[in-house]
Design an enzyme around this catalytic site. Structure first.
Site, PDB file in Angstrom:
ATOM      1  N   GLY A   5       6.467  -1.902  -8.979  1.00  0.00           N
ATOM      2  CA  GLY A   5       5.579  -0.755  -9.168  1.00  0.00           C
ATOM      3  C   GLY A   5       6.415   0.352  -9.770  1.00  0.00           C
ATOM      4  N   ARG A  23       5.812  12.774  -2.014  1.00  0.00           N
ATOM      5  CA  ARG A  23       7.046  12.014  -1.756  1.00  0.00           C
ATOM      6  C   ARG A  23       8.204  12.841  -1.202  1.00  0.00           C
ATOM      7  NH1 ARG A  23       9.817   9.318  -4.685  1.00  0.00           N
ATOM      8  NH2 ARG A  23       9.907   7.357  -3.563  1.00  0.00           N
ATOM      9  N   TYR A  47       8.794  11.104   2.243  1.00  0.00           N
ATOM     10  CA  TYR A  47       9.926  10.163   2.222  1.00  0.00           C
ATOM     11  C   TYR A  47      11.274  10.864   2.127  1.00  0.00           C
ATOM     12  CZ  TYR A  47       6.400   6.675   0.796  1.00  0.00           C
ATOM     13  OH  TYR A  47       5.320   5.850   0.721  1.00  0.00           O
ATOM     14  N   CYS A  88      -0.375  25.392   2.830  1.00  0.00           N
ATOM     15  CA  CYS A  88       0.009  26.004   4.100  1.00  0.00           C
ATOM     16  C   CYS A  88       0.659  24.984   5.017  1.00  0.00           C
ATOM     17  CB  CYS A  88      -1.192  26.690   4.744  1.00  0.00           C
ATOM     18  SG  CYS A  88      -1.621  28.157   3.813  1.00  0.00           S
TER      19      CYS A  88
HETATM   20  C1  LIG Z   1       4.236  -1.527  -2.916  1.00  0.00           C
HETATM   21  C2  LIG Z   1       4.442  -2.941  -3.188  1.00  0.00           C
HETATM   22  C3  LIG Z   1       5.181  -3.345  -4.306  1.00  0.00           C
HETATM   23  C4  LIG Z   1       5.830  -2.373  -5.259  1.00  0.00           C
HETATM   24  O1  LIG Z   1       6.933  -1.704  -4.719  1.00  0.00           O
HETATM   25  P1  LIG Z   1       7.807  -0.752  -5.643  1.00  0.00           P
HETATM   26  O2  LIG Z   1       8.847  -0.221  -4.747  1.00  0.00           O
HETATM   27  O3  LIG Z   1       6.915   0.322  -6.179  1.00  0.00           O
HETATM   28  O4  LIG Z   1       8.344  -1.565  -6.754  1.00  0.00           O
HETATM   29  C5  LIG Z   1       5.285  -4.696  -4.526  1.00  0.00           C
HETATM   30  N1  LIG Z   1       4.709  -5.609  -3.699  1.00  0.00           N
HETATM   31  C6  LIG Z   1       3.990  -5.248  -2.613  1.00  0.00           C
HETATM   32  C7  LIG Z   1       3.373  -6.285  -1.768  1.00  0.00           C
HETATM   33  C8  LIG Z   1       3.834  -3.906  -2.329  1.00  0.00           C
HETATM   34  O5  LIG Z   1       3.139  -3.550  -1.243  1.00  0.00           O
END
Ligand SMILES: *Cc1c(COP(=O)(O)O)cnc(C)c1O
Length: 409
Positions: free
Chosen positions: A269, A306, A310, A336
């Site tokens: 992702g 984020r 995180y 706020c």
């Molecule tokens: C969120 C997720 C990803 C992607 O993770 P990234 O850190 O954004 O690359 C891949 N596989 C599953 C099952 C996920 O839940």
């Protein structure tokens, strides 16, 4: 502050011009960067048998999905993400559905849609086998309990993770598979985000390959994601080329042993979209307190959560005063809550009205945004072929009222 990941004119279009044209806050994505990240991954893992399943939860605007169509498939975590993929022109067979703790009804909708199902707990597997027997193949999400590096908030491979079926439950799984005659056509692991060490990744892969020998009908093995991208100068990132070499040759060897050439899948992702994105925000106030100079911007954790959620570092640049004298600022939002985008950042002198660019906003930015403080979500702009295109309008107050039913009070 120079950061090589920052580009004031991605795809040849000035970010400042985009803020002028579309206003701020606004999310901006550079299509060229997404494609170049995709190409980097494909180059590291050559071969027709390697399939990229883009994890669309990172950034799910249908235009982004269309950009990656004919290159990648999708990894979807809800039936709604599945439908976004289908509506964007993906074939059901190109979509992997990897839900966690969803109802069995939702899983059935995935089967009805014809997507590849990935099962991540034993009771679900039992239901699935009961209902479909050998008629619908499925993939198993295995938790190999690999932990290494990364941010502890987003690791999913450790012992008490809610994700996946523990590798220690394999005997139980095999009994169910045999009894219900389930066709297991894939094995999957996703150990969590931000894997710093190729060695750790390969260690997990090794366990999955060992497990794979127990299943006779496999068509693919999915190694998930976890590729770390650069957020600031000097960040250690996953060495994709190195990982590609090590894993590819190990995988080829496995296929020989297994007696069949399987497909090798990944589900990035962040790797594909993080660095392509910028959140452009306008400075509303510069506020000097006894200890700090705050740059208060017209956006907040409602748009990019984020940093607060995180503790993620996002590089920030002042793009409307790039020659100003550097000073130290803490960049905060207008919500706020203590919504800090960055503590003690060296920025070119910030004046009220300046536009700041927050980097690495392509992944888990817009998709995690919300309406807290009754703030609309911002617009999204895609730079494509040297032109900025509005791909989602800013929300308005009507959107905030859309599902409200007013009763007599
Ligand atoms: C969120 C997720 C990803 C992607 O993770 P990234 O850190 O954004 O690359 C891949 N596989 C599953 C099952 C996920 O839940």
């Amino acid at each position: 502050m120079n950061y090589s990941g920052f580009n004031s004119a991605p795809g040849g279009v000035s970010l400042l011009e985009i803020a002028k044209q579309f206003g701020a806050p606004v999310y901006v994505y550079d299509s060229e960067k997404i494609i170049s990240q995709y190409s980097k991954l494909k180059a590291a893992f050559p071969g027709e048998h390697v399939k990229i399943k883009y994890a669309l939860k990172a950034l799910n605007n249908p235009n982004i999905l269309k950009l990656l169509k004919n290159r990648a498939g999708l990894d979807a975590v809800s039936i709604h993400e599945v439908r976004l993929g289908l509506a964007s022109g993906y074939l059901p067979t190109e979509i992997l559905f990897t839900p966690n703790c969803v109802s069995f009804d939702e899983l059935k909708l995935g089967v009805d849609a014809g997507v590849q199902i990935n099962i991540d707990n034993i009771s679900m597997l039992e239901h699935f086998g009961h209902l479909y027997g050998s008629t619908v193949p499925c993939c198993l999400r295995i938790n190999p309990h690999i932990v290494g590096g990364g941010n502890t908030h987003i690791q999913t491979g450790h012992i008490d993770s809610k994700f996946g079926i523990s590798i220690h439950q394999l005997r139980h799984v095999l009994r169910i598979v045999e009894k219900e005659k389930i066709t297991i056509n894939g094995l999957h692991m996703h150990t969590g985000s931000d894997i710093l060490d190729a060695g750790v990744f390969v260690q997990g892969a090794e366990l999955l390959l060992e497990t794979a020998m127990q299943f006779k009908n496999l068509e693919f093995i999915d190694f998930g994601s976890g590729f770390k991208v650069s957020y600031k100068e000097g960040d250690v990132t996953t060495d994709i080329a190195e990982l590609g070499k090590t894993l590819s040759s190990r995988f080829d060897l496995f296929c020989e042993e297994y007696g069949k050439k399987l497909e090798l899948w990944f589900e990035p992702g962040k790797f594909l979209v993080s660095e392509s994105g910028y959140l452009l925000v306008k400075v509303n106030v510069v506020k000097q307190t006894t200890s700090t100079v705050f740059a208060g911007v017209g956006s907040g954790q409602n748009h990019l959560i984020r940093p607060m959620f995180y503790d993620a570092y996002h590089h920030i640049e002042n793009i409307s005063n790039s020659t100003g004298n550097p000073r130290i600022y803490t960049v905060v939002g207008y919500i706020c809550e203590t919504d800090t985008f960055g503590w003690d950042r060296k920025l070119n002198e910030v004046r009220e009205g300046d536009i700041l660019a927050i980097c690495n906003a392509g992944a888990y930015g817009y998709t995690m945004s919300n309406n807290y403080n009754a703030r609309p979500r911002p617009a999204e702009v895609l730079i494509l072929n040297g032109q900025p295109h509005l791909i989602r309008k800013e929300e308005c107050e009507e959107d905030l009222m859309r599902n409200v039913l007013e009763i007599e009070i």
